[in-house]
Design an enzyme around this catalytic site. Structure first.
Site, PDB file in Angstrom:
ATOM      1  N   GLU A 174       0.828  -1.213   0.000  1.00 17.32           N
ATOM      2  CA  GLU A 174       0.000   0.000   0.000  1.00 17.32           C
ATOM      3  C   GLU A 174       0.864   1.266   0.000  1.00 17.32           C
ATOM      4  O   GLU A 174       0.358   2.369  -0.177  1.00 17.32           O
ATOM      5  CB  GLU A 174      -0.962  -0.002   1.199  1.00 17.32           C
TER       6      GLU A 174
ATOM      7  N   CYS B  94      16.258  -6.903   0.096  1.00 13.17           N
ATOM      8  CA  CYS B  94      16.402  -8.125   0.890  1.00 13.17           C
ATOM      9  C   CYS B  94      17.716  -8.818   0.584  1.00 13.17           C
ATOM     10  O   CYS B  94      18.129  -9.713   1.293  1.00 13.17           O
ATOM     11  CB  CYS B  94      15.246  -9.066   0.625  1.00 13.17           C
TER      12      CYS B  94
END
Ligand code: NAD
Length: 494
Positions: free
Chosen positions: A176, A281
């Site tokens: 979002e 990541c």
């Protein structure tokens, strides 16, 4: 103010839940838009469309599905800059980095162009007298993707390219925080000729995610995000009978041996630690420096840091942009505030002179870090590089293997024998030998070990095709009246 809604049945539809979230401009700290947050009913509507479309899409020929991917490949290629601009505007990453994200995502669409070859089964003639056996792979149905903020275009492409090419229909729930890239990609898929309803986007938060996890018509869930949420997605999704792959967080160590080219190692560590403000990541967050070269390596790292240009990602010469939100920036700064009290040395403090206005923090370097300190034990996900001094290769390897995460790691050395032993012994899913960010190319698969992945399947590449299909084996015999008889024995092959 810009409003981002949902994409259902081939068009943008306004949300009706009455709930919205802010979209920030991380470079200015100002709100630039709102995103509609989907309700249970809106998720249900998108899943219903995807379920309705599935029979027709799975019956579409392989050649046609491949053609859609080829066209999508051309459209993404032609729109690289537009997609990258959306990433820079909402995520904050610099343009060169955003273009790199688009390029690495595009690889997955290119891989999926080969779907006719990838979905070939096996065939065994004369498995028994007059009996042939063959295997086929079939799509699962409606599959869902739930994606993180840090790669708003690439991670959706990791998922939907293979999922759609395999004949599934898709519901995506993007982060979002930066939802616009997903909407743009949805429009490109339509232009590529994907039938309406095959690809849908429901923007939202936990409400939408939870509904996807329990919806009876969702066959599988692909997730990429933080470890606590990955674990939750895996446990909840599998409890509800779904196939789940859930990729989590990371703490990637780069082990530098005394025989390494220290300039090359320092360049690599700085690039991999601070690129995308450390919000990758696969970022290097810990350098393990063997004692005899630790001082020299830290000198080289320290020399390089002041030259990194930090500022708004849209400015041409800037190399590192802001963090995703004020809250996250403050959280990352908190690790620097705590480090000295825990016995570490903050060599370069990125809180000093950070550009004002946006969610900026400059590159930071912490020395004398050790397990047990917060800055070592937790995923920071920001531009903070920790150095742990180790006595030997063996001590470094043990530290990597003892870490709860196992996403990526890198070894810097000139010794091929040690490098081979390292790849053999290290308990990490993606390994770089003199390569700091070993993200596999799209014809291999991406995935960590331990707390970096829940589920059996890595993402994209061959594992992706397996994940989005299930096997069926057919044993067939054409009737031969001459040999037909009643036989209640268990069928044998000899
Ligand atoms: P996140 O876990 O906060 O969010 C990921 C997704 O889960 C988002 O779509 C979000 O809306 C949803 N979500 C968040 N909280 C939820 C909840 N309580 N219940 C249900 N859904 C929820 O992750 P993020 O902050 O967007 O992304 C950063 C994290 O992702 C880092 O930990 C990073 O290491 C990880 N990551 C991992 C990989 C990988 O391949 N292993 C790749 C990219 C990012």
């Amino acid at each position: 103010m810009q409003r981002v809604s949902h994409w259902v049945d081939g068009r943008a539809v306004d949300g009706t839940s009455g709930r919205q979230g802010p979209i920030w401009n991380p470079a200015t700290g100002e709100q630039q838009g709102v995103v509609d947050l989907g309700s249970v009913a809106e998720v249900d509507a998108a899943v219903a469309v995807a379920a309705r479309t599935f029979p027709e899409w799975r019956a579409t020929s392989l050649a046609r599905r491949s053609e859609v991917m080829f066209r999508m490949r051309e459209l993404i290629d032609a729109n690289r800059k537009e997609i990258a601009s959306l990433l820079t505007a909402e995520h904050g990453k610099v343009m060169s980095d955003a273009l790199g994200e688009v390029a690495r995502g595009l690889e997955n669409v290119e891989f999926a162009c080969g779907i006719p070859h990838l979905m070939k089964g096996g065939f065994s003639e004369q498995a028994s007298g007059g009996v042939d056996v063959y295997s086929i792979r079939q799509p699962l149905g409606v599959v869902a993707g739930i994606t993180p903020f840090n790669f708003p275009a690439m991670v959706p492409m990791w998922m939907f390219a293979n999922a759609l090419a395999c004949g599934n229909t898709f519901v995506l729930k993007p982060s979002e925080k930066d939802p616009s890239a997903s909407m743009f990609l949805a429009d490109l898929l339509k232009q590529a000729g994907l039938p309406d309803g095959c690809f849908n986007v429901v923007n939202g938060d936990k409400v939408a995610v939870d509904r996807l996890l329990e919806h009876p018509d969702i066959a599988a869930v692909s997730f990429v995000g933080s470890t606590p949420i990955a674990r939750y997605i895996y446990e909840t999704g599998t409890r509800n009978g779904k196939r789940v792959q859930a990729l989590g967080g990371a703490k990637n160590h780069m082990l530098v041996l005394p025989d390494a080219d220290l300039d090359m190692a320092a360049d690599a560590a700085v690039s991999a630690a601070y690129g995308s403000a450390g919000e990758r990541c696969m970022a290097v967050s810990v350098v393990l420096a063997v004692d005899s070269v630790a001082d020299a390596l830290i000198d080289k790292l320290t020399q390089r840091i002041p030259g990194i240009r930090v500022g708004p990602g849209s400015e041409p010469d800037v190399e590192m942009g802001p963090l995703i939100s004020r809250e996250h920036r403050d959280k990352v700064a908190g690790y620097l505030a705590d480090a000295a009290g825990e016995g570490a040395t903050v060599v370069v403090d990125g809180r000093d002179d950070a550009p004002e206005g946006g969610f900026f923090l400059k590159p930071s370097l912490i020395d004398h870090v050790a397990p047990g300190m917060r800055c070592y034990d937790e995923e920071i996900f920001g531009p903070v590089l920790s150095v742990v001094r180790v006595g030997s290769y063996a001590e470094g390897l043990t530290m990597i293997n003892d870490n709860p995460y196992g996403n990526g790691t890198a070894l810097f050395t000139r010794d091929g024998g040690v490098a081979r032993q390292f790849q053999f012994d290290v308990n990490v899913g993606m390994v770089g030998i003199n390569v700091p960010i070993p993200v596999p190319v799209s014809y291999y698969s991406f995935g960590g070990w331990k707390a970096s992945l829940f589920g059996d399947s890595h993402m994209y590449g061959p594992d992706g095709v397996n994940f989005y299909t299930r096997g069926k084996v057919v044993t067939s015999r054409w009737p031969d009246p001459a040999t037909s008889k009643v036989d209640l024995g268990f069928p044998q092959t000899r």
